[in-house]
Design a protein around this motif. Structure first.
Motif, PDB file in Angstrom:
ATOM      1  N   LEU A 147       0.868  -1.166   0.000  1.00  0.00           N
ATOM      2  CA  LEU A 147       0.000   0.000   0.000  1.00  0.00           C
ATOM      3  C   LEU A 147       0.904   1.215   0.000  1.00  0.00           C
ATOM      4  O   LEU A 147       1.689   1.406   0.939  1.00  0.00           O
ATOM      5  N   THR A 148       0.800   2.034  -1.036  1.00  0.00           N
ATOM      6  CA  THR A 148       1.796   3.078  -1.226  1.00  0.00           C
ATOM      7  C   THR A 148       1.176   4.337  -1.801  1.00  0.00           C
ATOM      8  O   THR A 148       0.033   4.346  -2.261  1.00  0.00           O
ATOM      9  N   GLU A 149       1.977   5.424  -1.805  1.00  0.00           N
ATOM     10  CA  GLU A 149       1.526   6.677  -2.386  1.00  0.00           C
ATOM     11  C   GLU A 149       1.424   6.563  -3.903  1.00  0.00           C
ATOM     12  O   GLU A 149       2.177   5.840  -4.544  1.00  0.00           O
ATOM     13  N   LEU A 150       0.479   7.289  -4.453  1.00  0.00           N
ATOM     14  CA  LEU A 150       0.347   7.430  -5.891  1.00  0.00           C
ATOM     15  C   LEU A 150       0.932   8.797  -6.283  1.00  0.00           C
ATOM     16  O   LEU A 150       1.014   9.689  -5.450  1.00  0.00           O
ATOM     17  N   PRO A 151       1.383   8.980  -7.524  1.00  0.00           N
ATOM     18  CA  PRO A 151       1.220   8.082  -8.664  1.00  0.00           C
ATOM     19  C   PRO A 151       2.274   6.978  -8.709  1.00  0.00           C
ATOM     20  O   PRO A 151       3.369   7.127  -8.147  1.00  0.00           O
ATOM     21  N   VAL A 152       1.937   5.895  -9.399  1.00  0.00           N
ATOM     22  CA  VAL A 152       2.861   4.808  -9.707  1.00  0.00           C
ATOM     23  C   VAL A 152       2.795   4.587 -11.211  1.00  0.00           C
ATOM     24  O   VAL A 152       1.720   4.338 -11.754  1.00  0.00           O
ATOM     25  N   GLU A 155       6.067   0.025 -15.522  1.00  0.00           N
ATOM     26  CA  GLU A 155       5.507  -0.884 -16.515  1.00  0.00           C
ATOM     27  C   GLU A 155       5.407  -2.317 -16.008  1.00  0.00           C
ATOM     28  O   GLU A 155       4.573  -3.090 -16.499  1.00  0.00           O
ATOM     29  N   ASP A 156       6.226  -2.701 -15.039  1.00  0.00           N
ATOM     30  CA  ASP A 156       6.216  -4.082 -14.560  1.00  0.00           C
ATOM     31  C   ASP A 156       5.366  -4.275 -13.312  1.00  0.00           C
ATOM     32  O   ASP A 156       5.359  -5.355 -12.730  1.00  0.00           O
ATOM     33  N   LEU A 157       4.640  -3.233 -12.905  1.00  0.00           N
ATOM     34  CA  LEU A 157       3.837  -3.318 -11.690  1.00  0.00           C
ATOM     35  C   LEU A 157       2.364  -3.083 -12.007  1.00  0.00           C
ATOM     36  O   LEU A 157       2.018  -2.231 -12.823  1.00  0.00           O
ATOM     37  N   VAL A 201      14.960   6.200  -6.728  1.00  0.00           N
ATOM     38  CA  VAL A 201      13.669   6.882  -6.797  1.00  0.00           C
ATOM     39  C   VAL A 201      13.393   7.295  -8.239  1.00  0.00           C
ATOM     40  O   VAL A 201      14.201   8.002  -8.845  1.00  0.00           O
ATOM     41  N   PRO A 202      12.274   6.874  -8.834  1.00  0.00           N
ATOM     42  CA  PRO A 202      11.953   7.275 -10.209  1.00  0.00           C
ATOM     43  C   PRO A 202      11.829   8.794 -10.335  1.00  0.00           C
ATOM     44  O   PRO A 202      11.430   9.478  -9.387  1.00  0.00           O
ATOM     45  N   ASP A 203      12.145   9.317 -11.516  1.00  0.00           N
ATOM     46  CA  ASP A 203      12.119  10.766 -11.726  1.00  0.00           C
ATOM     47  C   ASP A 203      10.734  11.355 -11.457  1.00  0.00           C
ATOM     48  O   ASP A 203      10.617  12.408 -10.822  1.00  0.00           O
ATOM     49  N   TYR A 204       9.668  10.694 -11.953  1.00  0.00           N
ATOM     50  CA  TYR A 204       8.327  11.249 -11.762  1.00  0.00           C
ATOM     51  C   TYR A 204       7.945  11.245 -10.279  1.00  0.00           C
ATOM     52  O   TYR A 204       7.226  12.131  -9.805  1.00  0.00           O
ATOM     53  N   TRP A 205       8.410  10.237  -9.545  1.00  0.00           N
ATOM     54  CA  TRP A 205       8.119  10.122  -8.118  1.00  0.00           C
ATOM     55  C   TRP A 205       8.830  11.231  -7.354  1.00  0.00           C
ATOM     56  O   TRP A 205       8.261  11.858  -6.464  1.00  0.00           O
ATOM     57  N   LEU A 273      -2.962   0.131  -3.946  1.00  0.00           N
ATOM     58  CA  LEU A 273      -2.188  -1.106  -3.848  1.00  0.00           C
ATOM     59  C   LEU A 273      -1.394  -1.335  -5.127  1.00  0.00           C
ATOM     60  O   LEU A 273      -1.859  -1.047  -6.232  1.00  0.00           O
ATOM     61  N   VAL A 274      -0.193  -1.882  -4.961  1.00  0.00           N
ATOM     62  CA  VAL A 274       0.704  -2.175  -6.078  1.00  0.00           C
ATOM     63  C   VAL A 274       1.242  -3.587  -5.913  1.00  0.00           C
ATOM     64  O   VAL A 274       1.516  -4.025  -4.789  1.00  0.00           O
ATOM     65  N   TRP A 275       1.370  -4.315  -7.028  1.00  0.00           N
ATOM     66  CA  TRP A 275       1.910  -5.668  -7.004  1.00  0.00           C
ATOM     67  C   TRP A 275       2.666  -5.927  -8.296  1.00  0.00           C
ATOM     68  O   TRP A 275       2.605  -5.134  -9.239  1.00  0.00           O
ATOM     69  N   ARG A 276       3.407  -7.019  -8.347  1.00  0.00           N
ATOM     70  CA  ARG A 276       4.130  -7.381  -9.561  1.00  0.00           C
ATOM     71  C   ARG A 276       3.145  -7.924 -10.595  1.00  0.00           C
ATOM     72  O   ARG A 276       2.278  -8.745 -10.262  1.00  0.00           O
ATOM     73  N   LEU A 277       3.280  -7.462 -11.834  1.00  0.00           N
ATOM     74  CA  LEU A 277       2.416  -7.964 -12.896  1.00  0.00           C
ATOM     75  C   LEU A 277       2.561  -9.479 -12.999  1.00  0.00           C
ATOM     76  O   LEU A 277       3.672 -10.015 -12.948  1.00  0.00           O
ATOM     77  N   GLY A 278       1.433 -10.155 -13.141  1.00  0.00           N
ATOM     78  CA  GLY A 278       1.441 -11.607 -13.220  1.00  0.00           C
ATOM     79  C   GLY A 278       1.400 -12.283 -11.873  1.00  0.00           C
ATOM     80  O   GLY A 278       1.342 -13.512 -11.795  1.00  0.00           O
TER      81      GLY A 278
END
Length: 296
Positions: A147-152, A155-157, A201-205, A273-278
């Motif tokens: 459970l995390t802050e948005l935005p996310v 591509e793999d999540l 840390v991603p640039d957009y984040w 919520l965020v998880w690994r794709l698949g």
């Protein structure tokens, strides 16, 4: 007056989202199909359930009444189906859940307690997500979901819908002139030095949490990098900088030398919520459903 399950789910989702596009995405339907389902239910009831304009969607008084009547029964049905499916699948073992701050930690713990009732064979272990590495442990499989802050925008999540949101504040030295204000604006950030985030840390984040410019284009000075909240608060109290934070920070991290001033114009911080794709397994789905329930 029988009601079809797709009408029921469409009505309750739209009542939650108040947005045809997001409702269509969650139901994996077209917006036209969502409109058809709503109109069909309205014909059954004999009255409008929503008011619609080009700017907003809102429940009518009859719509609010219907939601209050139907939502508890729908939850009971979903929980019953969940328990039956869990029994059939044998949902058990350990689910590892990450949380990004104290408020999300409380939500995760509430969901965990609810899961102990609906899925007694499932153990849930929780752990805080490092500030400087928001997705690393999830990618490595140390978490199944977080459970995390948005935005996310990874591509793999996989990303669930926004569960809740809260206003933002500016944490700054208590001696700073802005600390005496009732509110601040994003333009006021040109008058402070923002602590940055060290790590993967991603640039957009980073831009969301530590913007480089004000809305009018004025530069915002960036200060030292920090790896956790306590380090950031020590630097703020020492007059080395400031940082943007969700509103709950003022309650959970109150300390001498640090003032928290609400923003008058900053977009709220959303959480999802965020998880690994698949890897959106039945266990992850059960946790997601429970998290939606405990966040209202």
């Amino acid at each position: 007056m029988p009601i079809e399950r797709d009408e029921l789910e469409c009505f309750l989702l739209l009542a939650e989202e108040l947005h045809f596009g997001r409702t269509a995405e969650r139901m994996r339907l077209s917006k036209a199909r969502v409109s058809q389902l709503v109109q069909r239910l309205e014909r059954r009831v004999g009255a409008p359930l929503f008011t619609r304009t080009s700017r907003r969607v809102a429940l009518t008084s009859i719509g609010r009444q219907l939601r209050a009547d139907l939502a508890p029964h729908h939850r009971a049905i979903e929980e019953g189906l969940d328990r039956a499916a869990a029994t059939a699948r044998g949902i058990e073992g350990v689910l590892h859940v990450g949380f990004s701050n104290p408020l999300t930690g409380e939500i995760v713990m509430k969901a965990t307690e609810a899961l102990r009732v609906s899925h007694p064979g499932l153990a849930v272990e929780v752990c805080e997500v490092p500030l400087g590495d928001p997705y690393g442990q999830l990618r490595r499989g140390e978490f199944d979901v977080q459970l995390t802050e948005l935005p996310v925008r990874e591509e793999d999540l996989g990303i669930g819908p926004q569960l809740f949101a809260e206003d933002r504040v500016l944490a700054l030295p208590a001696t700073h002139p802005l600390a005496a204000r009732d509110t601040v604006t994003l333009e006021d950030l040109a008058a402070v030095t923002l602590l940055t985030l060290a790590g993967e840390v991603p640039d957009y984040w980073l831009e969301h949490h530590v913007p480089a410019r004000t809305p009018s284009g004025r530069p915002i000075e960036r200060g030292p990098g920090v790896v956790n909240m306590q380090e950031g608060l020590i630097l703020v109290a020492a007059g080395k900088g400031a940082f943007l934070a969700p509103a709950h920070t003022a309650t959970y991290y109150a300390r001498p030398g640090v003032a928290y001033v609400p923003f008058a114009d900053a977009e709220p911080t959303g959480y999802g919520l965020v998880w690994r794709l698949g890897h959106d397994t039945g266990v992850v789905a059960a946790f997601a459903r429970t998290a939606r329930e405990v966040t209202g």
